[in-house]
Scaffold this motif. Structure first.
Motif, PDB file in Angstrom:
ATOM      1  N   PRO A  36       6.022  -6.161  -0.143  1.00 57.74           N
ATOM      2  CA  PRO A  36       4.930  -7.143  -0.251  1.00 57.74           C
ATOM      3  C   PRO A  36       3.935  -7.148   0.892  1.00 57.74           C
ATOM      4  CG  PRO A  36       6.941  -8.111  -1.080  1.00 57.74           C
ATOM      5  CD  PRO A  36       7.321  -6.768  -0.535  1.00 57.74           C
ATOM      6  N   GLU A  37       4.391  -7.112   2.129  1.00 58.37           N
ATOM      7  CA  GLU A  37       3.450  -7.153   3.250  1.00 58.37           C
ATOM      8  C   GLU A  37       2.561  -5.920   3.270  1.00 58.37           C
ATOM      9  OE1 GLU A  37       3.371  -7.782   8.113  1.00 58.37           O
ATOM     10  OE2 GLU A  37       5.217  -8.148   6.979  1.00 58.37           O
ATOM     11  N   GLU A  38       3.147  -4.749   3.002  1.00 54.59           N
ATOM     12  CA  GLU A  38       2.363  -3.507   2.956  1.00 54.59           C
ATOM     13  C   GLU A  38       1.343  -3.550   1.827  1.00 54.59           C
ATOM     14  OE1 GLU A  38       4.994   0.283   4.066  1.00 54.59           O
ATOM     15  OE2 GLU A  38       5.886  -0.919   2.462  1.00 54.59           O
ATOM     16  N   ILE A  39       1.781  -4.016   0.657  1.00 53.36           N
ATOM     17  CA  ILE A  39       0.896  -4.040  -0.514  1.00 53.36           C
ATOM     18  C   ILE A  39      -0.252  -5.016  -0.290  1.00 53.36           C
ATOM     19  CG2 ILE A  39       0.751  -4.517  -2.994  1.00 53.36           C
ATOM     20  CD1 ILE A  39       3.768  -3.709  -3.132  1.00 53.36           C
ATOM     21  N   ALA A  40       0.067  -6.183   0.259  1.00 50.15           N
ATOM     22  CA  ALA A  40      -0.980  -7.173   0.520  1.00 50.15           C
ATOM     23  C   ALA A  40      -1.998  -6.646   1.524  1.00 50.15           C
ATOM     24  CB  ALA A  40      -0.352  -8.478   1.020  1.00 50.15           C
ATOM     25  N   LYS A  41      -1.527  -6.001   2.583  1.00 50.55           N
ATOM     26  CA  LYS A  41      -2.452  -5.438   3.571  1.00 50.55           C
ATOM     27  C   LYS A  41      -3.326  -4.361   2.939  1.00 50.55           C
ATOM     28  CE  LYS A  41       0.229  -6.361   7.766  1.00 50.55           C
ATOM     29  NZ  LYS A  41       1.025  -5.759   8.881  1.00 50.55           N
ATOM     30  N   ALA A  42      -2.729  -3.524   2.081  1.00 51.39           N
ATOM     31  CA  ALA A  42      -3.505  -2.482   1.402  1.00 51.39           C
ATOM     32  C   ALA A  42      -4.552  -3.095   0.482  1.00 51.39           C
ATOM     33  CB  ALA A  42      -2.572  -1.565   0.616  1.00 51.39           C
ATOM     34  N   ALA A  43      -4.185  -4.171  -0.212  1.00 51.23           N
ATOM     35  CA  ALA A  43      -5.132  -4.844  -1.105  1.00 51.23           C
ATOM     36  C   ALA A  43      -6.335  -5.365  -0.331  1.00 51.23           C
ATOM     37  CB  ALA A  43      -4.433  -5.997  -1.829  1.00 51.23           C
ATOM     38  N   LYS A  71       9.164 -10.471  -5.713  1.00 58.49           N
ATOM     39  CA  LYS A  71       8.301  -9.499  -5.039  1.00 58.49           C
ATOM     40  C   LYS A  71       6.836  -9.722  -5.425  1.00 58.49           C
ATOM     41  CE  LYS A  71      11.525  -6.947  -2.982  1.00 58.49           C
ATOM     42  NZ  LYS A  71      11.600  -6.748  -1.518  1.00 58.49           N
ATOM     43  N   PHE A  72       6.581 -10.000  -6.703  1.00 60.04           N
ATOM     44  CA  PHE A  72       5.214 -10.332  -7.116  1.00 60.04           C
ATOM     45  C   PHE A  72       4.752 -11.623  -6.434  1.00 60.04           C
ATOM     46  CE2 PHE A  72       6.128  -7.578 -10.811  1.00 60.04           C
ATOM     47  CZ  PHE A  72       4.942  -6.874 -10.897  1.00 60.04           C
ATOM     48  N   GLN A  73       5.627 -12.610  -6.418  1.00 58.76           N
ATOM     49  CA  GLN A  73       5.274 -13.893  -5.830  1.00 58.76           C
ATOM     50  C   GLN A  73       4.917 -13.751  -4.355  1.00 58.76           C
ATOM     51  OE1 GLN A  73       8.461 -16.859  -5.870  1.00 58.76           O
ATOM     52  NE2 GLN A  73       6.981 -18.395  -6.535  1.00 58.76           N
ATOM     53  N   ASP A  74       5.722 -12.966  -3.620  1.00 58.32           N
ATOM     54  CA  ASP A  74       5.447 -12.765  -2.203  1.00 58.32           C
ATOM     55  C   ASP A  74       4.131 -12.014  -1.990  1.00 58.32           C
ATOM     56  OD1 ASP A  74       7.811 -14.038  -1.612  1.00 58.32           O
ATOM     57  OD2 ASP A  74       8.929 -12.218  -1.143  1.00 58.32           O
ATOM     58  N   THR A  75       3.913 -10.970  -2.782  1.00 52.46           N
ATOM     59  CA  THR A  75       2.706 -10.147  -2.627  1.00 52.46           C
ATOM     60  C   THR A  75       1.451 -10.951  -2.934  1.00 52.46           C
ATOM     61  OG1 THR A  75       3.964  -8.161  -3.233  1.00 52.46           O
ATOM     62  CG2 THR A  75       1.562  -8.040  -3.370  1.00 52.46           C
ATOM     63  N   VAL A  76       1.453 -11.618  -4.081  1.00 51.12           N
ATOM     64  CA  VAL A  76       0.294 -12.425  -4.471  1.00 51.12           C
ATOM     65  C   VAL A  76       0.078 -13.561  -3.478  1.00 51.12           C
ATOM     66  CG1 VAL A  76      -0.589 -14.005  -6.240  1.00 51.12           C
ATOM     67  CG2 VAL A  76       0.431 -11.816  -6.912  1.00 51.12           C
ATOM     68  N   GLY A  77       1.157 -14.174  -3.027  1.00 55.77           N
ATOM     69  CA  GLY A  77       1.040 -15.264  -2.062  1.00 55.77           C
ATOM     70  C   GLY A  77       0.384 -14.827  -0.773  1.00 55.77           C
ATOM     71  N   CYS A  84      -8.399 -13.770   0.571  1.00 50.42           N
ATOM     72  CA  CYS A  84      -9.111 -12.581   0.090  1.00 50.42           C
ATOM     73  C   CYS A  84      -9.556 -12.821  -1.346  1.00 50.42           C
ATOM     74  CB  CYS A  84      -8.197 -11.363   0.170  1.00 50.42           C
ATOM     75  SG  CYS A  84      -8.958  -9.841  -0.431  1.00 50.42           S
ATOM     76  N   PRO A  85     -10.837 -12.688  -1.671  1.00 52.05           N
ATOM     77  CA  PRO A  85     -11.332 -13.017  -3.004  1.00 52.05           C
ATOM     78  C   PRO A  85     -11.188 -11.908  -4.042  1.00 52.05           C
ATOM     79  CG  PRO A  85     -13.169 -12.428  -1.612  1.00 52.05           C
ATOM     80  CD  PRO A  85     -11.936 -12.384  -0.731  1.00 52.05           C
ATOM     81  N   VAL A  86     -10.442 -10.856  -3.726  1.00 54.24           N
ATOM     82  CA  VAL A  86     -10.287  -9.744  -4.660  1.00 54.24           C
ATOM     83  C   VAL A  86      -9.689 -10.225  -5.981  1.00 54.24           C
ATOM     84  CG1 VAL A  86      -7.940  -9.052  -3.935  1.00 54.24           C
ATOM     85  CG2 VAL A  86      -9.553  -7.323  -4.781  1.00 54.24           C
ATOM     86  N   VAL A  87     -10.106  -9.612  -7.087  1.00 54.75           N
ATOM     87  CA  VAL A  87      -9.544  -9.920  -8.405  1.00 54.75           C
ATOM     88  C   VAL A  87      -8.158  -9.289  -8.494  1.00 54.75           C
ATOM     89  CG1 VAL A  87      -9.809  -9.606 -10.893  1.00 54.75           C
ATOM     90  CG2 VAL A  87     -11.829 -10.007  -9.469  1.00 54.75           C
ATOM     91  N   LEU A  88      -7.166 -10.100  -8.855  1.00 58.92           N
ATOM     92  CA  LEU A  88      -5.791  -9.621  -8.965  1.00 58.92           C
ATOM     93  C   LEU A  88      -5.488  -9.179 -10.391  1.00 58.92           C
ATOM     94  CD1 LEU A  88      -3.919 -12.334  -6.873  1.00 58.92           C
ATOM     95  CD2 LEU A  88      -4.625 -10.048  -6.140  1.00 58.92           C
ATOM     96  N   ASN A  89      -4.881  -8.006 -10.494  1.00 53.98           N
ATOM     97  CA  ASN A  89      -4.488  -7.434 -11.779  1.00 53.98           C
ATOM     98  C   ASN A  89      -3.016  -7.034 -11.657  1.00 53.98           C
ATOM     99  OD1 ASN A  89      -3.987  -5.818 -14.003  1.00 53.98           O
ATOM    100  ND2 ASN A  89      -5.780  -4.504 -13.728  1.00 53.98           N
ATOM    101  N   LEU A  90      -2.118  -7.803 -12.273  1.00 56.91           N
ATOM    102  CA  LEU A  90      -0.688  -7.538 -12.176  1.00 56.91           C
ATOM    103  C   LEU A  90      -0.229  -6.671 -13.336  1.00 56.91           C
ATOM    104  CD1 LEU A  90       0.847 -10.988 -11.142  1.00 56.91           C
ATOM    105  CD2 LEU A  90      -0.253  -9.238  -9.713  1.00 56.91           C
ATOM    106  N   THR A  91       0.653  -5.721 -13.039  1.00 62.40           N
ATOM    107  CA  THR A  91       1.208  -4.899 -14.103  1.00 62.40           C
ATOM    108  C   THR A  91       2.188  -5.694 -14.952  1.00 62.40           C
ATOM    109  OG1 THR A  91       2.290  -2.789 -14.613  1.00 62.40           O
ATOM    110  CG2 THR A  91       3.175  -4.050 -12.766  1.00 62.40           C
TER     111      THR A  91
END
Length: 287
Positions: A36-43, A71-77, A84-91
């Motif tokens: 999650p931390e890596e994915i959020a930073k990449a986003a 894991k989704f909850q942590d990443t999105v959180g 960050c105002p990016v549009v989120l698209n979850l698989t």
């Protein structure tokens, strides 16, 4: 050439960064974000580089493809906490063997603005059957409507496109639809300009669309999609190499290239708010 653009903007391109996926490993490319931390930073870095949308998969503690809700909850959180105002698209398709509830719960509970809708079953990578049964697709589509989440309809072949059109007629997918044309996955259509143009010419008129290529056809599809007025998806989910024999340094490196090349076509990278307008998303779920 812009006659194929549908509801896309001729002056803007929505760049989606597909950060992780379910298959690629750190052995393939050490830059792959998996936790999650890596994915959020990449986003966040991809948004800063020009991506309007991030497509998010998660991994389990062993970095294997997963649909673990925590894991989704942590990443999105983490992304939302960073404002960050990016549009989120979850698989809704994080690998093999997950229940329908596992696949639906992340978008139903976290309410991103987009979630993937894989419009058919296929022989994924010529190794396993990627199951998307009609009953699941109907349940998934109805759950997206109930949650106020727009489907990103992933199309790997013409049969999936025809299936999506059927669900549009049935009201399980609501117009205007948004399509992601996925070319180059073994088991699906090859990543060629001919195949891209064929799919685009069979899209419904009332839709938006983007495209990406996997493997050696990736740049060919990117350039053709830009010329046809399409939006673009890039990232380590789809390609670990930036060019032949050259590992990508990061997800944002791909984003930066699209932004640079699009400028040469007279098109600017859409902001996240511009992407919301183009896609018909009216509510910012990160506020």
């Amino acid at each position: 050439m812009y006659q194929t653009k549908r509801l896309n903007r001729t002056d803007k391109v929505i760049i989606t960064a597909a950060l992780t996926g379910a298959v690629t490993t750190k052995q393939d490319n050490p830059a792959l974000p998996t936790q999650p931390e890596e994915i959020a930073k990449a986003a966040i870095r991809c948004w800063e580089a020009g991506a309007a949308v991030v497509h998010i998969h998660v991994r389990d503690d062993n970095d294997q493809g997963s649909m673990r809700f925590d894991k989704f909850q942590d990443t999105v959180g983490l992304i939302r906490q960073a404002k960050c105002p990016v549009v989120l698209n979850l698989t809704s398709s994080g690998g093999q063997g997950f229940s329908w509830e596992d696949r639906i719960k992340p978008f139903r509970e976290l309410k991103p603005e987009l979630a993937s809708f894989d419009a058919g079953t296929m022989n994924w990578l010529n190794k396993v059957v990627f199951m998307n049964e009609p009953e699941f697709l109907e349940r998934c589509g109805n759950a997206m409507i109930a949650a106020g989440v727009k489907p990103e309809i992933e199309v790997f072949d013409i049969g999936m496109l025809n299936t999506a059109k059927y669900y549009l007629k049935k009201g399980i997918i609501q117009a205007p639809a948004h399509f992601q044309l996925c070319l180059g996955a073994p088991g699906g259509m090859e990543a060629t300009v001919e195949n891209l143009l064929y799919l685009v010419n069979h899209l419904p008129e009332n839709c938006t669309w983007g495209a990406f290529g996997i493997g050696r056809g990736a740049n060919e599809v990117l350039l053709a999609a830009l010329a046809l007025g399409g939006n673009i998806r890039v990232g380590l989910e789809d390609n670990v190499y930036y060019n032949h024999g050259q590992l990508a340094r990061s997800n944002e490196q791909f984003v930066e290239r699209v932004k640079r090349v699009a400028n040469e076509f007279g098109r600017q990278a859409a902001t996240s708010d511009e992407a919301r307008e183009i896609l018909g998303i009216t509510k910012n779920r990160q506020e």
